[in-house]
Motif scaffolding. Structure first.
Motif, mmCIF file in Angstrom:
data_model
loop_
_atom_site.group_PDB
_atom_site.id
_atom_site.type_symbol
_atom_site.label_atom_id
_atom_site.label_comp_id
_atom_site.label_asym_id
_atom_site.label_seq_id
_atom_site.Cartn_x
_atom_site.Cartn_y
_atom_site.Cartn_z
ATOM 1 N N GLN A 369 0.847 -1.246 0.132
ATOM 2 C CA GLN A 369 -0.037 0.074 0.015
ATOM 3 C C GLN A 369 0.923 1.143 -0.015
ATOM 4 N N ALA A 370 0.333 2.340 -0.560
ATOM 5 C CA ALA A 370 1.036 3.460 -0.514
ATOM 6 C C ALA A 370 0.831 4.037 0.940
ATOM 7 N N HIS A 371 1.896 4.749 1.551
ATOM 8 C CA HIS A 371 1.725 5.418 2.847
ATOM 9 C C HIS A 371 0.667 6.333 3.063
ATOM 10 N N ASN A 372 0.249 6.922 2.086
ATOM 11 C CA ASN A 372 -0.768 8.037 2.158
ATOM 12 C C ASN A 372 -2.253 7.441 1.938
ATOM 13 N N ALA A 373 -2.356 6.165 1.604
ATOM 14 C CA ALA A 373 -3.446 5.387 1.770
ATOM 15 C C ALA A 373 -3.319 3.969 2.050
ATOM 16 N N ASN A 374 -3.185 3.821 3.455
ATOM 17 C CA ASN A 374 -2.639 2.529 3.987
ATOM 18 C C ASN A 374 -3.487 2.027 5.028
ATOM 19 N N PRO A 375 -4.703 1.851 5.017
ATOM 20 C CA PRO A 375 -5.600 1.519 6.096
ATOM 21 C C PRO A 375 -5.321 -0.143 6.430
ATOM 22 N N LEU A 376 -4.987 -0.869 5.255
ATOM 23 C CA LEU A 376 -4.702 -2.242 5.536
ATOM 24 C C LEU A 376 -3.541 -2.421 6.268
ATOM 25 N N TYR A 377 -2.639 -1.650 6.063
ATOM 26 C CA TYR A 377 -1.164 -1.920 6.506
ATOM 27 C C TYR A 377 -1.367 -1.353 8.073
ATOM 28 N N ALA A 378 -2.178 -0.235 8.565
ATOM 29 C CA ALA A 378 -2.323 -0.014 9.705
ATOM 30 C C ALA A 378 -3.093 -1.041 10.672
ATOM 31 N N ALA A 379 -3.907 -1.715 10.086
ATOM 32 C CA ALA A 379 -4.849 -2.826 10.583
ATOM 33 C C ALA A 379 -3.757 -4.065 10.739
ATOM 34 N N TYR A 380 -2.907 -4.288 9.826
ATOM 35 C CA TYR A 380 -2.019 -5.472 10.087
ATOM 36 C C TYR A 380 -1.144 -5.220 11.229
ATOM 37 N N LYS A 381 -0.601 -3.764 11.290
ATOM 38 C CA LYS A 381 0.277 -3.566 12.591
ATOM 39 C C LYS A 381 -0.456 -3.463 13.752
ATOM 40 N N ASN A 382 -1.746 -3.474 13.814
ATOM 41 C CA ASN A 382 -2.557 -3.334 14.981
ATOM 42 C C ASN A 382 -3.429 -4.433 15.234
ATOM 43 N N GLY A 383 -2.777 -5.823 14.866
ATOM 44 C CA GLY A 383 -3.728 -7.048 15.172
ATOM 45 C C GLY A 383 -4.962 -7.198 14.304
ATOM 46 N N TRP A 384 -4.965 -6.593 12.841
ATOM 47 C CA TRP A 384 -6.103 -6.669 12.219
ATOM 48 C C TRP A 384 -7.140 -5.917 12.813
ATOM 49 N N ASP A 385 -7.034 -4.819 13.380
ATOM 50 C CA ASP A 385 -8.240 -4.290 13.981
ATOM 51 C C ASP A 385 -8.218 -2.871 12.847
ATOM 52 N N PHE A 386 -9.060 -3.162 11.837
ATOM 53 C CA PHE A 386 -9.333 -2.187 10.854
ATOM 54 C C PHE A 386 -10.029 -1.044 11.212
ATOM 55 N N GLN A 387 -9.672 0.087 10.854
ATOM 56 C CA GLN A 387 -10.176 1.477 11.107
ATOM 57 C C GLN A 387 -9.997 2.365 9.694
ATOM 58 N N PRO A 388 -11.391 2.702 9.080
ATOM 59 C CA PRO A 388 -11.169 3.458 7.682
ATOM 60 C C PRO A 388 -10.533 4.707 7.982
ATOM 61 N N MET A 389 -9.919 5.246 6.909
ATOM 62 C CA MET A 389 -9.121 6.429 6.945
ATOM 63 C C MET A 389 -9.684 7.415 5.950
ATOM 64 N N VAL A 390 -9.344 8.705 5.939
ATOM 65 C CA VAL A 390 -9.182 9.538 4.820
ATOM 66 C C VAL A 390 -7.999 9.536 3.995
ATOM 67 N N ALA A 391 -7.945 9.048 2.769
ATOM 68 C CA ALA A 391 -6.762 8.857 1.961
ATOM 69 C C ALA A 391 -6.251 10.030 1.485
ATOM 70 N N GLU A 392 -4.983 10.257 1.802
ATOM 71 C CA GLU A 392 -4.187 11.506 1.234
ATOM 72 C C GLU A 392 -3.852 11.211 -0.233
ATOM 73 N N ARG A 393 -3.497 12.364 -0.890
ATOM 74 C CA ARG A 393 -3.368 12.085 -2.267
ATOM 75 C C ARG A 393 -2.218 11.167 -2.415
ATOM 76 N N THR A 394 -1.926 10.395 -3.353
ATOM 77 C CA THR A 394 -0.829 9.577 -3.883
ATOM 78 C C THR A 394 -0.736 9.653 -5.144
ATOM 79 N N LEU A 395 0.405 9.421 -5.892
ATOM 80 C CA LEU A 395 0.708 9.423 -7.289
ATOM 81 C C LEU A 395 0.431 7.710 -7.725
ATOM 82 N N ALA A 396 0.098 7.078 -6.725
ATOM 83 C CA ALA A 396 -0.500 5.875 -7.159
ATOM 84 C C ALA A 396 -2.101 5.898 -6.630
ATOM 85 N N SER A 397 -2.711 6.707 -7.820
ATOM 86 C CA SER A 397 -4.033 7.031 -7.697
ATOM 87 C C SER A 397 -5.127 6.053 -7.736
ATOM 88 N N ALA A 398 -4.738 4.966 -8.241
ATOM 89 C CA ALA A 398 -5.755 3.750 -8.455
ATOM 90 C C ALA A 398 -5.929 3.165 -7.099
#
Length: 520
Positions: A369-398
Motif C-alpha cells: 500500500q501507498a503510505h498516504n492510503a494505507n488502512p490495511l497496513y495500519a490494521a496489519y500492524k494493529n492485530g488486524w483491527d481495521f479502521q477506515p481513514m481519509v486517504a491522502e493524495r498519492t501518485l499511485a492514484s488507483a
C-alpha cells in the motif's frame, strides 16, 4: 537463466502445440477425455526428433491443426452434460445463510455483508487435475470463441452457466510474465517475475473482472431484461474497462469519477467509449457511497468490486501464473492494494487449484500500500483491527482508497496464507519505479509501490534470495505518463527525482552532440 526461460516459455508454447504441463502429450489422459481423435502420419524427416513414444507426442502437438472451428470447439468442451457445473451467490459472512442465483440483481447478503461466488466443487472434482490442466492448456491463446481468452479458457471455474454466445470478451488475459533478471540482481533476487496485467485491452487488470461482469449483465438482459445501464465509481481503470466492455456489448455505461484525481489517459477512455461520465467534487470513497445510493433508485447495475462477479475473472491471474510455471506455485505473490478485491481474488484462484489437486500448496501473499492510503497496513500492524481513514493524495492514484470495500475479504486471505502487508512512501514508489524502468520495465506507480515493498522485505530477510516471487503489475505505464514526466523533470513535490534522466537540450551541431556524449 536460460533453463528458467525455457521452462516458462513452455507455459506459453504448450497451449499452441497441444501440450499438457511440462510438455507432456495431452492425448489419452484424464478420467473422461475430450472426445478428440486425430490420425496423423509423421513425416519421415522428423524421425531424428521423434521416434517411438516421441512420435505420439509429435502427433499430439499437431492435433488441432486442420480442424474446423466446430471440431476445435468440441475438443475444448468437457462432456459434462450429465453433471453440469453450477455456481451461486452465498454470503461472505459464514454466519449468514443467504443464497442467490447469479441471475439475480443483488449486491449484499441478507445481513448486509458482501456476497461471494461459490462453485460446485464436487462437480468440478469429477474431472482429474490432469484433465483440467490439459483442457486449460488446449484452450489458452487460441481463437476459438470464447476459450482463447485467459479468463474464458477457465470458463467452468468462472461463470459455468452462461451460454457462449452471451460472453462479452476481447480475449483478455494471457498476459506475459516478465523475468526481471536485472532488477532482481539489483535487490539480490534470482527468481523475480512481474506479471504484466497491464498488457490488456484497456491497459489494466480490470479487464479480467469486467469481462465476467458485463457478460453476466448481457445474459440477464437477454433472459429477463430490467437493467438500463451499468455503472461504477472509479479511480480510473475500472471506468475504462467498464466503458469498453459495455460499448462492445451495446449496453449503456455510467461512470462516477473523483474530479482532478485521475490521469488524462484514464479519463479519455470512458469518454471515447461513449460512457456517461460524471465528475464529482469528492474522492473515490465519496463516489462509491453516491453510486450505491443511486442504484437503489434507478435500474443501474453496480459494477464495483463489491460485486463479486468481477473477482471470478480476476482470480484467473492465479491460475494463469501457475499454468505459465508448468503448474508450480510461486513462493510469493506481491500485489498493490487499494480496494483490495484483487487480494481475495488471487487467494481464491490459488485455493481452488489446490482444492482440486492441480497444485500442492499456497503461495504467501504480500499486499503493498501507498503510505498516504494505507488502512490495511495500519490494521496489519494493529492485530488486524481495521479502521477506515481519509486517504491522502498519492501518485499511485488507483489505490488512493481509505475505506476499501473488500478489506475483510483481504484480511481473510492474508490470514489463510500467512500474508504480509507493507507500505511505500511517494519518493520510494517513484524512485523504485524509475530504477525498474531502467531495467526494461515501464510500469505504473502502483507497481512501483509493490516493487518498493518487495525490496524492503528482501532487505529484512522476509523474502529469500532464491524465493520465486511474482509481482503483479496492475496497469500499463502509458496510462501514467504525467507522473513519469514530472519525475524526470524533477517537478514532483513528493519526490526529488533521485533517478531522473534529464533530456539534453543543445543546438543541432555535431560538435556539441559529441561533447555531450563524451560527458556520459
Amino acid at each position: 537463466g536460460k533453463k528458467r526461460m525455457e521452462g516458462t516459455m513452455m507455459g506459453f508454447i504448450s497451449p499452441v502445440l497441444g501440450l499438457g504441463a511440462k510438455g507432456n502429450s495431452v492425448a489419452g489422459r484424464g478420467k473422461r477425455g475430450f472426445g478428440l481423435s486425430v490420425n496423423m502420419t509423421v513425416a519421415a524427416n522428423t524421425d531424428s526428433v521423434a521416434s517411438g513414444s516421441d512420435k505420439e507426442e509429435w502427433a499430439s502437438r499437431n492435433a488441432m491443426y486442420g480442424l474446423s472451428n466446430e471440431q476445435k470447439l468440441k475438443a475444448m468442451t468437457l462432456p459434462d452434460a450429465e453433471n453440469p457445473f453450477t455456481a451461486k451467490y452465498i454470503a461472505f459472512d459464514e454466519s449468514d445463510t443467504t443464497e442467490y442465483s447469479l441471475d439475480k440483481v443483488v449486491y449484499r447478503a441478507q445481513k448486509g455483508g458482501l456476497l461471494d461466488v461459490q462453485h460446485d466443487m464436487d462437480a468440478l472434482g469429477q474431472h482429474s487435475p490432469e484433465e483440467w490442466k490439459e483442457l486449460f492448456d488446449r484452450r489458452s491463446g487460441r481463437t476459438v470463441w470464447p476459450f482463447g481468452s485467459g479468463v474464458w479458457s477457465k470458463k467452468e471455474w468462472v461463470l459455468p452457466g452462461i451460454p457462449n454466445e452471451d460472453v462479452v470478451s476481447m480475449f483478455e488475459g494471457n498476459s506475459n510474465l516478465f523475468w526481471a533478471e536485472r532488477f532482481g540482481n539489483e535487490i539480490g533476487m534470482t527468481d523475480l517475475w512481474v506479471k504484466q496485467c497491464g498488457n490488456s485491452h484497456t491497459g489494466s487488470f480490470k479487464d479480467l473482472g469486467m469481462t465476467v461482469l458485463v457478460s453476466q449483465v448481457n445474459h440477464i438482459i437477454k433472459k429477463q431484461g430490467g437493467i438500463k445501464a451499468v455503472g461504477c465509481a472509479s479511480t480510473g481503470d475500472t471506468s475504462a474497462a467498464l466503458a469498453a466492455y459495455c460499448a462492445a456489448a451495446g449496453i449503456p455505461s455510467i461512470v462516477f469519477l473523483p474530479a482532478d484525481k485521475i490521469s488524462l489517459a484514464q479519463l479519455v477512455q470512458p469518454i471515447a467509449n461513449g460512457s456517461i461520465v460524471v465528475s464529482l467534487d469528492t474522492d473515490f470513497d465519496g463516489c462509491m457511497k453516491l453510486i450505491q445510493e443511486v442504484v437503489e433508485e434507478y435500474p443501474i447495475y453496480l459494477a464495483n468490486s463489491m460485486n463479486s462477479l468481477r473477482l471470478e475473472g480476476q482470480k484467473t491471474v492465479s491460475i494463469e501464473i501457475a499454468q505459465q510455471f508448468d503448474w508450480e506455485v510461486p513462493d510469493w505473490i506481491v500485489v498493490p492494494g487499494g480496494n483490495l478485491g484483487n487480494v481475495y481474488a488471487f487467494y481464491k484462484g490459488f485455493k481452488m487449484m489446490k482444492d482440486l489437486g492441480l497444485t500442492k500448496r499456497m503461495p504467501r501473499l504480500v499486499v503493498a500500500q501507498a503510505h498516504n492510503a494505507n488502512p490495511l497496513y495500519a490494521a496489519y500492524k494493529n492485530g488486524w483491527d481495521f479502521q477506515p481513514m481519509v486517504a491522502e493524495r498519492t501518485l499511485a492514484s488507483a489505490i488512493q482508497i481509505g475505506d476499501p470495500v473488500s478489506v475483510h475479504r483481504a484480511i481473510r486471505a492474508l490470514k489463510a496464507c500467512d500474508g504480509v502487508v507493507g507500505e511505500a512512501t511517494e519518493e520510494e514508489l517513484m524512485d523504485v519505479g524509475a530504477r525498474a524502468d531502467r531495467t526494461g520495465m515501464f510500469n505504473c506507480p502502483h507497481t512501483g509501490v509493490a516493487l518498493a515493498v518487495l525490496e524492503k522485505l528482501r532487505n529484512d530477510g522476509t523474502i529469500g534470495a532464491n524465493d520465486r516471487t511474482v509481482v503483479i503489475s496492475t496497469a500499463h505505464g502509458l496510462k501514467f505518463t504525467d507522473s513519469k514526466i514530472a519525475y524526470h523533470e524533477r517537478k514532483l513535490h513528493q519526490a526529488k527525482g533521485n533517478y531522473a534522466n534529464d533530456v539534453i537540450r543543445i543546438p543541432a551541431k555535431s560538435d556539441r552532440v559529441i561533447d555531450e556524449l563524451r560527458k556520459r
